[in-house]
Motif scaffolding. Structure first.
Motif, PDB file in Angstrom:
ATOM      1  N   ARG A  88       0.853  -1.275   0.027  1.00 22.28           N
ATOM      2  CA  ARG A  88      -0.072  -0.230  -0.196  1.00 22.28           C
ATOM      3  C   ARG A  88       0.975   1.163  -0.110  1.00 22.28           C
ATOM      4  O   ARG A  88       0.690   2.239  -0.739  1.00 22.28           O
ATOM      5  CB  ARG A  88      -0.926   0.000   1.301  1.00 22.28           C
ATOM      6  CG  ARG A  88      -1.612   1.313   1.419  1.00 22.28           C
ATOM      7  CD  ARG A  88      -2.362   1.119   2.494  1.00 22.28           C
ATOM      8  NE  ARG A  88      -1.507   1.129   3.762  1.00 22.28           N
ATOM      9  CZ  ARG A  88      -1.077   2.340   4.301  1.00 22.28           C
ATOM     10  NH1 ARG A  88      -1.120   3.351   3.795  1.00 22.28           N
ATOM     11  NH2 ARG A  88      -0.383   2.092   5.390  1.00 22.28           N
ATOM     12  N   LEU A 139      -5.853   2.522  -6.261  1.00 22.92           N
ATOM     13  CA  LEU A 139      -6.954   2.020  -5.877  1.00 22.92           C
ATOM     14  C   LEU A 139      -6.954   0.442  -6.010  1.00 22.92           C
ATOM     15  O   LEU A 139      -7.301  -0.199  -5.121  1.00 22.92           O
ATOM     16  CB  LEU A 139      -8.169   2.279  -6.880  1.00 22.92           C
ATOM     17  CG  LEU A 139      -8.402   3.855  -6.769  1.00 22.92           C
ATOM     18  CD1 LEU A 139      -9.610   4.267  -7.570  1.00 22.92           C
ATOM     19  CD2 LEU A 139      -8.598   4.165  -5.118  1.00 22.92           C
ATOM     20  N   ILE A 140      -6.250  -0.225  -6.975  1.00 16.00           N
ATOM     21  CA  ILE A 140      -6.216  -1.376  -7.237  1.00 16.00           C
ATOM     22  C   ILE A 140      -5.275  -2.400  -6.964  1.00 16.00           C
ATOM     23  O   ILE A 140      -5.293  -3.497  -6.415  1.00 16.00           O
ATOM     24  CB  ILE A 140      -6.929  -1.804  -8.846  1.00 16.00           C
ATOM     25  CG1 ILE A 140      -7.936  -1.088  -9.101  1.00 16.00           C
ATOM     26  CG2 ILE A 140      -6.637  -3.151  -9.306  1.00 16.00           C
ATOM     27  CD1 ILE A 140      -8.442  -1.140 -10.743  1.00 16.00           C
ATOM     28  N   TYR A 143      -4.865  -4.761  -4.067  1.00 19.71           N
ATOM     29  CA  TYR A 143      -5.849  -5.920  -3.994  1.00 19.71           C
ATOM     30  C   TYR A 143      -5.355  -7.120  -4.959  1.00 19.71           C
ATOM     31  O   TYR A 143      -5.639  -8.004  -4.683  1.00 19.71           O
ATOM     32  CB  TYR A 143      -7.265  -5.310  -4.161  1.00 19.71           C
ATOM     33  CG  TYR A 143      -7.559  -4.173  -3.213  1.00 19.71           C
ATOM     34  CD1 TYR A 143      -7.511  -4.240  -1.697  1.00 19.71           C
ATOM     35  CD2 TYR A 143      -8.157  -2.875  -3.510  1.00 19.71           C
ATOM     36  CE1 TYR A 143      -8.005  -3.417  -0.972  1.00 19.71           C
ATOM     37  CE2 TYR A 143      -8.584  -2.006  -2.478  1.00 19.71           C
ATOM     38  CZ  TYR A 143      -8.375  -2.133  -1.199  1.00 19.71           C
ATOM     39  OH  TYR A 143      -8.647  -1.132  -0.410  1.00 19.71           O
ATOM     40  N   ALA A 196     -12.319  -0.742  -9.673  1.00 21.36           N
ATOM     41  CA  ALA A 196     -11.978  -0.537  -8.429  1.00 21.36           C
ATOM     42  C   ALA A 196     -13.172  -0.639  -7.499  1.00 21.36           C
ATOM     43  O   ALA A 196     -12.771  -1.297  -6.267  1.00 21.36           O
ATOM     44  CB  ALA A 196     -11.264   0.545  -8.196  1.00 21.36           C
ATOM     45  N   LYS A 200     -12.551  -3.777  -4.495  1.00 18.21           N
ATOM     46  CA  LYS A 200     -12.524  -3.430  -3.215  1.00 18.21           C
ATOM     47  C   LYS A 200     -13.506  -3.781  -2.329  1.00 18.21           C
ATOM     48  O   LYS A 200     -13.518  -4.522  -1.155  1.00 18.21           O
ATOM     49  CB  LYS A 200     -12.469  -1.919  -3.048  1.00 18.21           C
ATOM     50  CG  LYS A 200     -12.228  -1.419  -1.566  1.00 18.21           C
ATOM     51  CD  LYS A 200     -12.048   0.058  -1.526  1.00 18.21           C
ATOM     52  CE  LYS A 200     -11.783   0.516  -0.055  1.00 18.21           C
ATOM     53  NZ  LYS A 200     -11.733   1.747   0.107  1.00 18.21           N
ATOM     54  N   ARG A 201     -14.910  -4.131  -2.913  1.00 21.37           N
ATOM     55  CA  ARG A 201     -15.876  -4.716  -2.110  1.00 21.37           C
ATOM     56  C   ARG A 201     -15.873  -6.083  -1.925  1.00 21.37           C
ATOM     57  O   ARG A 201     -16.026  -6.624  -0.720  1.00 21.37           O
ATOM     58  CB  ARG A 201     -17.293  -4.323  -3.129  1.00 21.37           C
ATOM     59  CG  ARG A 201     -18.522  -4.828  -2.351  1.00 21.37           C
ATOM     60  CD  ARG A 201     -19.742  -4.474  -3.031  1.00 21.37           C
ATOM     61  NE  ARG A 201     -19.820  -3.146  -2.976  1.00 21.37           N
ATOM     62  CZ  ARG A 201     -20.892  -2.653  -3.961  1.00 21.37           C
ATOM     63  NH1 ARG A 201     -21.825  -3.116  -4.596  1.00 21.37           N
ATOM     64  NH2 ARG A 201     -20.715  -1.165  -4.130  1.00 21.37           N
ATOM     65  N   ILE A 203     -12.939  -7.814  -1.678  1.00 18.33           N
ATOM     66  CA  ILE A 203     -11.634  -8.071  -0.693  1.00 18.33           C
ATOM     67  C   ILE A 203     -12.026  -7.513   0.626  1.00 18.33           C
ATOM     68  O   ILE A 203     -11.750  -8.178   1.667  1.00 18.33           O
ATOM     69  CB  ILE A 203     -10.631  -6.967  -1.179  1.00 18.33           C
ATOM     70  CG1 ILE A 203      -9.999  -7.311  -2.472  1.00 18.33           C
ATOM     71  CG2 ILE A 203      -9.506  -6.720  -0.024  1.00 18.33           C
ATOM     72  CD1 ILE A 203      -9.100  -8.647  -2.322  1.00 18.33           C
ATOM     73  N   THR A 204     -12.759  -6.416   1.032  1.00 17.64           N
ATOM     74  CA  THR A 204     -13.419  -5.976   2.152  1.00 17.64           C
ATOM     75  C   THR A 204     -14.415  -7.207   2.773  1.00 17.64           C
ATOM     76  O   THR A 204     -14.388  -7.486   3.763  1.00 17.64           O
ATOM     77  CB  THR A 204     -14.210  -4.827   2.048  1.00 17.64           C
ATOM     78  OG1 THR A 204     -13.715  -3.790   1.505  1.00 17.64           O
ATOM     79  CG2 THR A 204     -14.929  -4.427   3.549  1.00 17.64           C
ATOM     80  N   TYR A 212      -4.609  -3.371   6.169  1.00 18.37           N
ATOM     81  CA  TYR A 212      -3.392  -2.837   5.335  1.00 18.37           C
ATOM     82  C   TYR A 212      -2.914  -1.828   6.070  1.00 18.37           C
ATOM     83  O   TYR A 212      -1.866  -1.043   5.482  1.00 18.37           O
ATOM     84  CB  TYR A 212      -4.358  -2.319   4.170  1.00 18.37           C
ATOM     85  CG  TYR A 212      -4.623  -3.341   3.185  1.00 18.37           C
ATOM     86  CD1 TYR A 212      -3.802  -3.583   1.986  1.00 18.37           C
ATOM     87  CD2 TYR A 212      -5.976  -4.092   3.413  1.00 18.37           C
ATOM     88  CE1 TYR A 212      -4.156  -4.464   1.357  1.00 18.37           C
ATOM     89  CE2 TYR A 212      -6.228  -4.887   2.260  1.00 18.37           C
ATOM     90  CZ  TYR A 212      -5.197  -5.284   1.275  1.00 18.37           C
ATOM     91  OH  TYR A 212      -5.681  -6.136   0.395  1.00 18.37           O
TER      92      TYR A 212
END
Length: 507
Positions: A88, A139-140, A143, A196, A200-201, A203-204, A212
């Motif tokens: 990150r 953003l990506i 992940y 993205a 992200k949804r 991964i979360t 992170y």
């Protein structure tokens, strides 16, 4: 479980490559018709500029993936969080550096093409297309490396497949309704960036235990400088051609090159789909020290891959020029019928793809430092030879330079992985390659003798393509079955095992 995830990754990757290839073939035709060959050449050229700006990543992605194999295999959540926290931090730094370089490209690139495209249009196009890179880094990126290392790249493939399809529909509609090229490209960038949200949804929801913001383990990514050498080599060898042609020739020659290139990008996507979903599986096998398992699995994989490569490029050799004739019919502002480019693209594609399974082993094993010097030599050969030959042969000269580099690097890489990682002789794979080249040559001679290739429409070409693909498939499959029956049985047994596992899970 590894085989099942590999099948998911393979299936999703094939779907993505098919959709991407189809869109990559359809969209340039609309662009050439609506905006001309110079605009199509500029978009292709800027695409390569953006790929070159991606060197700011400096091997971060591949280094992260290699660093994640071992902690994921041992369920070490703390170390996974430490690696991703470092990713990150570094991806954020990379995004800032990419933005600075992108601004430089906005200011410089328009003056390379000012005699063919207006300075404002060229600068605005660079600015718009840079948005995709910023999305990747900010953003990506962090992940994406987690999903790839955890053998879940199929999630990325499925989301991206939907994005590519939506992008194609919107771009074609914008072209049909008379919108300019800048508006069309801005829509494409926005759609690319929106993926993205969905990544992200996922991964979360699925990786709640990952932190992170944990203390970053920068030392785990120390190989990124060596990975960077390999990535820079790939950019020079595979991606510098449009830029060299832009500088030494013109945008119309870039457009001609890009039309042939889009076909080979599609072919290479199809071929590489059989390997992209398997790297994480080999990485985890190596992380556990299961060399014997790796050797047997790689043998089966290489058997299938070599057959797919032979089938794909034999069909391409038979179908390419008829397709280009149909695809560019009615376009008069550049000469697109270039048999010399077709032959050289096929030669470059075959030689470069022969090393794909072995290059995948290099990445899975993390042998970046050990192989960086040959990568540097390959890049130097490609760059020097391309600049020399382009003076005499135009776009064909760049391909000659690439071929010289591949003829050095491919045998060297195969030798290294065979001796160092697989601990076996490379002669077995060489014999298989020679056999498949013979099968491909025989299929070309038979098809040329028994079938006519004259086509006047896309419909006729599709009929000819189906017949050719089926005929070549029979020859390649039969030849490999006869010559390697034991390998064929092993592959069939593995397929049956995976199928039973999936079927029992669904019941």
């Amino acid at each position: 479980m590894r085989s099942k995830l590999a099948l998911y990754n393979l299936s999703a990757s094939l779907a993505l490559q098919f959709v991407t290839a189809l869109v990559g073939i359809l969209l340039p035709r609309f662009i050439i018709e609506a905006y001309g060959s110079s605009m199509n050449g500029m978009i292709a050229s800027i695409t390569q500029v953006m790929r070159y700006l991606s060197v700011v990543e400096a091997g971060l992605g591949a280094a992260c993936i290699a660093a994640l194999y071992r902690p994921l295999a041992s369920n070490d959540t703390y170390q996974v969080s430490a690696v991703l926290s470092a990713a990150r931090v570094l991806y954020n730094r990379t995004g800032k550096l990419f933005a600075i370089f992108a601004i430089g490209a906005v200011l410089v690139y328009p003056f390379l093409v000012y005699a063919q495209i207006s300075i404002f249009t060229a600068g605005a196009m660079v600015f718009i297309m840079a948005g995709s890179g910023l999305t990747e880094y900010y953003l990506i990126g962090k992940y994406r490396v987690l999903l790839i290392a955890d053998q879940k790249s199929y999630i990325i493939s499925l989301i991206q497949t939907a994005g590519v399809m939506l992008n194609a529909v919107i771009c074609i509609l914008l072209i049909i309704y008379g919108f300019d090229a800048l508006t069309m490209q801005a829509a494409a960038t926005f759609i690319f960036a929106s993926r993205a949200i969905f990544i992200k949804r996922y991964i979360t929801r699925k990786y709640k235990q990952i932190d992170y913001r944990a203390s970053p383990d920068m030392q785990s990514l120390e190989q990124r400088r060596d990975v960077f050498i390999h990535q820079l080599n790939g950019l020079v060898v595979f991606g510098f051609a449009p830029i060299i042609i832009t500088i030494f020739c013109n945008l119309k020659e870039v457009s001609v090159y890009s039309v042939y290139s889009m076909v080979f990008v599609a072919v290479n996507m199809f071929v590489s789909a059989f390997s992209s979903g398997l790297m994480a599986s080999f990485g985890q096998v190596l992380a556990k020290g299961e060399v014997s398992v790796l050797r047997h699995s790689f043998k089966s994989f290489e058997y299938v891959f070599s057959g797919v490569l032979t089938w794909a490029y034999t069909c391409t050799a038979l179908l390419l020029i008829p397709f280009i004739q149909v695809y560019t019919s009615g376009i008069q502002d550049a000469d697109y019928i270039r048999p010399d480019l077709a032959i050289l693209f096929i030669a470059v594609g075959i030689v470069s793809n022969l090393r794909t399974p072995h290059h995948m082993l290099i990445q899975a094993a993390g042998h970046f430092r050990e192989t960086r010097n040959p990568a540097i030599i390959e890049a130097v050969i490609s760059l020097a030879a391309s600049i020399l030959f382009v003076q005499w042969f135009g776009a064909a000269g760049v391909l000659l330079g690439m071929l010289c580099a591949h003829l050095y690097r491919t045998p060297e890489l195969i030798w290294y992985t065979s001796k160092t990682i697989l601990e076996q002789s490379p002669t077995y794979g060489l014999t298989r390659s020679i056999r498949n080249v013979g099968l491909g040559a025989g299929a070309i001679l038979l098809c040329t003798y028994f079938f006519t290739r004259g086509v006047n429409s896309l419909g006729e070409w599709f009929v000819w393509a189906i017949i050719t693909a089926f005929f070549v498939l029979i020859i390649v499959v039969a030849g490999n079955l006869i010559c390697e029956p034991r390998s064929a049985r092993t592959v069939l047994m593995r397929g049956q095992t995976v199928y039973r596992g999936i079927r029992s899970k669904s019941q």
